[in-house]
Design a protein around this motif. Structure first.
Motif, PDB file in Angstrom:
ATOM      1  N   ASN A 230      -1.084  -4.324  -1.612  1.00 45.76           N
ATOM      2  CA  ASN A 230      -1.158  -3.146  -0.847  1.00 45.76           C
ATOM      3  C   ASN A 230      -0.102  -2.510  -0.036  1.00 45.76           C
ATOM      4  O   ASN A 230       0.895  -1.505  -0.248  1.00 45.76           O
ATOM      5  CB  ASN A 230      -2.354  -2.646  -0.323  1.00 45.76           C
ATOM      6  N   ASN A 231       0.539  -3.763   0.737  1.00 42.72           N
ATOM      7  CA  ASN A 231       1.657  -3.369   1.508  1.00 42.72           C
ATOM      8  C   ASN A 231       2.854  -3.403   0.913  1.00 42.72           C
ATOM      9  O   ASN A 231       3.773  -2.513   1.182  1.00 42.72           O
ATOM     10  CB  ASN A 231       1.453  -4.648   2.544  1.00 42.72           C
TER      11      ASN A 231
ATOM     12  N   GLU B   7      -8.342   5.138  -7.607  1.00 44.11           N
ATOM     13  CA  GLU B   7      -8.215   3.529  -7.458  1.00 44.11           C
ATOM     14  C   GLU B   7      -9.850   2.849  -7.593  1.00 44.11           C
ATOM     15  O   GLU B   7     -10.215   2.003  -8.466  1.00 44.11           O
ATOM     16  CB  GLU B   7      -7.571   2.833  -6.498  1.00 44.11           C
TER      17      GLU B   7
ATOM     18  N   LEU C 166      -2.828  -1.927  -9.015  1.00 44.83           N
ATOM     19  CA  LEU C 166      -1.592  -1.259  -8.828  1.00 44.83           C
ATOM     20  C   LEU C 166      -0.838  -0.186  -9.763  1.00 44.83           C
ATOM     21  O   LEU C 166      -0.379   0.705  -9.359  1.00 44.83           O
ATOM     22  CB  LEU C 166      -0.253  -2.660  -8.753  1.00 44.83           C
TER      23      LEU C 166
ATOM     24  N   PHE D 154      -4.929  -8.409  -2.428  1.00 41.86           N
ATOM     25  CA  PHE D 154      -4.873  -7.103  -2.491  1.00 41.86           C
ATOM     26  C   PHE D 154      -4.218  -6.601  -1.446  1.00 41.86           C
ATOM     27  O   PHE D 154      -3.538  -5.554  -1.505  1.00 41.86           O
ATOM     28  CB  PHE D 154      -6.481  -6.425  -2.915  1.00 41.86           C
ATOM     29  N   THR D 155      -4.388  -7.231  -0.351  1.00 46.75           N
ATOM     30  CA  THR D 155      -3.669  -6.882   0.892  1.00 46.75           C
ATOM     31  C   THR D 155      -2.157  -6.813   0.936  1.00 46.75           C
ATOM     32  O   THR D 155      -1.494  -5.764   1.429  1.00 46.75           O
ATOM     33  CB  THR D 155      -4.308  -7.404   2.181  1.00 46.75           C
TER      34      THR D 155
ATOM     35  N   LEU E 224     -10.991  -3.435  -0.404  1.00 49.54           N
ATOM     36  CA  LEU E 224      -9.690  -2.380   0.514  1.00 49.54           C
ATOM     37  C   LEU E 224     -10.375  -2.472   1.648  1.00 49.54           C
ATOM     38  O   LEU E 224      -9.620  -1.645   2.777  1.00 49.54           O
ATOM     39  CB  LEU E 224     -10.154  -0.929  -0.293  1.00 49.54           C
TER      40      LEU E 224
ATOM     41  N   LYS F 204      -2.810   2.997  -8.655  1.00 49.63           N
ATOM     42  CA  LYS F 204      -1.919   3.687  -7.650  1.00 49.63           C
ATOM     43  C   LYS F 204      -0.563   4.240  -7.934  1.00 49.63           C
ATOM     44  O   LYS F 204      -0.345   5.330  -7.564  1.00 49.63           O
ATOM     45  CB  LYS F 204      -1.709   2.651  -6.532  1.00 49.63           C
TER      46      LYS F 204
ATOM     47  N   THR G 284      -6.965   7.507  -3.575  1.00 51.00           N
ATOM     48  CA  THR G 284      -8.109   6.597  -2.858  1.00 51.00           C
ATOM     49  C   THR G 284      -9.397   6.915  -3.910  1.00 51.00           C
ATOM     50  O   THR G 284     -10.038   5.999  -4.240  1.00 51.00           O
ATOM     51  CB  THR G 284      -8.611   6.998  -1.396  1.00 51.00           C
TER      52      THR G 284
END
Lengths: 167, 298
Positions: free
Chosen positions: A68-69, A123, A26, A64-65, A142, A29, A120
């Protein structure tokens, strides 16, 4: 046999194993350490809420999903500026000051170029270089192909090579 | 070329063909990429206080459970009591038992000890320690090879079947394989105990042999070679080199020869690694179809 992650001991195992990687991801990002840690904690809270539905082996990709959201929904994209610690060479006095200065310069240019990479590529590059993840692992986290990860990595290295390779 | 768009990625993972390596070397990219790889491999982020983070999460969860209105009945309470009992016994069982971390053949492993000391295990290695009494007893049993980055504190001991190493906060590598006992100290001081002999290594000193001769290592060496994706050897019996090859690639190696070997092999590309070993010794290599067995012959 699957371990139930609702139990504090198992949940702790998942936490201590993945929390730092998730926080790093994170950070790559967002470039914001506090934000990265907040979202990490939120993602783990979500995981604990849903612990009945997630098996131990799937916990990492779930995290991770979710993270990410959360990141996509919460964050207004800003330009990032990443800072790293480089393992310092402690034998400073024995080193040529000219060399040390060049090394410092190299490091700050490196940080700048990495920060300016597209998200992209950045990371993927840092998950490999700092967290030591294999392309296959990154691809699984990912949700893209290994080939796609390799392409992003190649592009990131190409930029780095052209920008700072000859220092 | 077909694989051009992943070329540099495969440089990092060590999956380039000999031809690609040569072309990178020829146009100067090899050196540039090596420098980038080396430098970025040493980058770190400030560590995340996971101990605190976990406590916060537990607290958050308890609060959430508290705030949820709930009809409480006797059966439920009995259930909770039973769960609690089960949970505390499991917890006690977990916390009083020894913690084992194993890196299988073909893989490395990392662990962070309760005091934030770091251990990175080379392939085919095991460490064992007591989590619950860690603060009073900083002792790790090692079988295999590992790099240690020790947080300052009380004495820290690495015990192996071949000898032990005592340290204060420092960085060092211990290799305790059937065939070798080696210690490289990168920072601080370590005390090596072997066969009733004791000696102290300062930073950039190492021992590699039975006689505990102290050797200077290059000042630039901040990490053992295996952490940089290769294994280095200087005047090593070939059979010992091949044991390491077995561990790195999880394969079986057959070889009747045993000349001495100086050089290195890469991790991550079996074919390249076997060539790196065989070329300089004039040996032939046969890799089985399933890539599980390698034969070196004259």
């Amino acid at each position: 046999m699957s371990e139930n992650i609702c139990e504090q001991v198992s949940f702790g195992k998942v936490y201590f194993k993945h929390a730092e990687h998730l926080r790093n991801f994170l950070y790559y990002k967002s470039g914001d350490l506090h934000l990265a840690e907040d979202i990490t904690q939120d993602a783990f809270s979500k995981l604990w809420e849903k612990c009945d539905e997630v098996v131990f082996s799937k916990a990492k990709s779930f995290l991770f999903t979710i993270a990410n959201n959360l990141f996509l929904n919460k964050v207004k994209r800003n330009k990032v500026s990443l800072k790293f610690i480089k393992q310092t060479n402690r034998n400073f006095d024995k080193k040529d000051p000219q060399y040390l200065m060049e090394e410092k310069e190299f490091k700050s240019r490196l940080e700048k170029v990495i920060s300016e990479l597209p998200e992209t590529q950045r990371e993927v590059f840092l998950m490999n270089r700092i967290d030591g993840m294999k392309y296959k692992e990154i691809a699984a986290l990912l949700g893209v192909s290994v080939k796609a990860i390799e392409k992003r990595m190649h592009k990131a290295l190409k930029v780095l090579k052209n920008e700072i390779g000859d220092v | 070329m077909l694989n051009e768009e992943t070329l540099y990625a495969r440089f990092i993972s060590g999956e380039l063909s000999q031809k690609e390596i040569e072309s990178l070397k020829a146009n100067g990219d090899w050196d540039k990429l090596s420098k980038i790889a080396e430098f970025t491999g040493e980058l770190e982020l400030p560590s995340f206080d996971t101990k605190r983070g976990f406590d916060v999460l537990v607290e958050r969860k308890n609060e959430r459970t508290k705030s949820e209105p709930r009809v409480i009945n006797f059966k439920l309470w009995l259930g909770i009591a039973a769960c609690f009992l089960l949970f505390t016994t499991t917890w006690m069982w977990f916390s009083s038992s020894t913690t084992n971390v194993i890196s299988p053949y073909g893989q490395t492993a990392q662990l962070v000890l309760p005091d934030d000391s770091k251990v990175i295990l080379n392939a085919g290695s095991t460490v064992e320690y007591q989590k619950e009494s860690w603060d009073s007893n900083r002792k790790v049993l090692l079988d295999g090879e590992a790099f240690f980055k020790v947080s300052p504190g009380n004495s820290f001991e690495v015990e192996t079947a071949l000898g032990s190493v005592n340290v204060l906060g420092t960085e060092f590598n211990v290799k305790a394989r059937v065939e070798r006992f080696e210690v490289e100290c990168y920072e601080g001081k370590v005390q090596v105990n072997r066969n009733l002999e004791k000696l102290t290594l300062s930073s950039n000193e190492a021992i590699y042999d039975e006689n505990l001769n102290v050797v200077q290592i290059q000042e630039e060496t901040r990490q053992p070679s295996w952490m940089k994706g290769r294994s280095d050897f200087s005047n090593y019996p070939l059979l010992d080199v091949l044991r390491e090859l077995e561990r790195q690639y999880d394969i079986k190696v057959i070889c009747q020869e045993n000349p001495s070997f100086t050089g290195s092999f890469s991790h991550g590309n079996l074919k390249l690694a076997t060539e790196q070993i065989s070329k300089s010794l004039g040996l032939n290599v046969i890799i089985s179809k399933d890539r599980k067995e390698v034969q070196f012959t004259k």
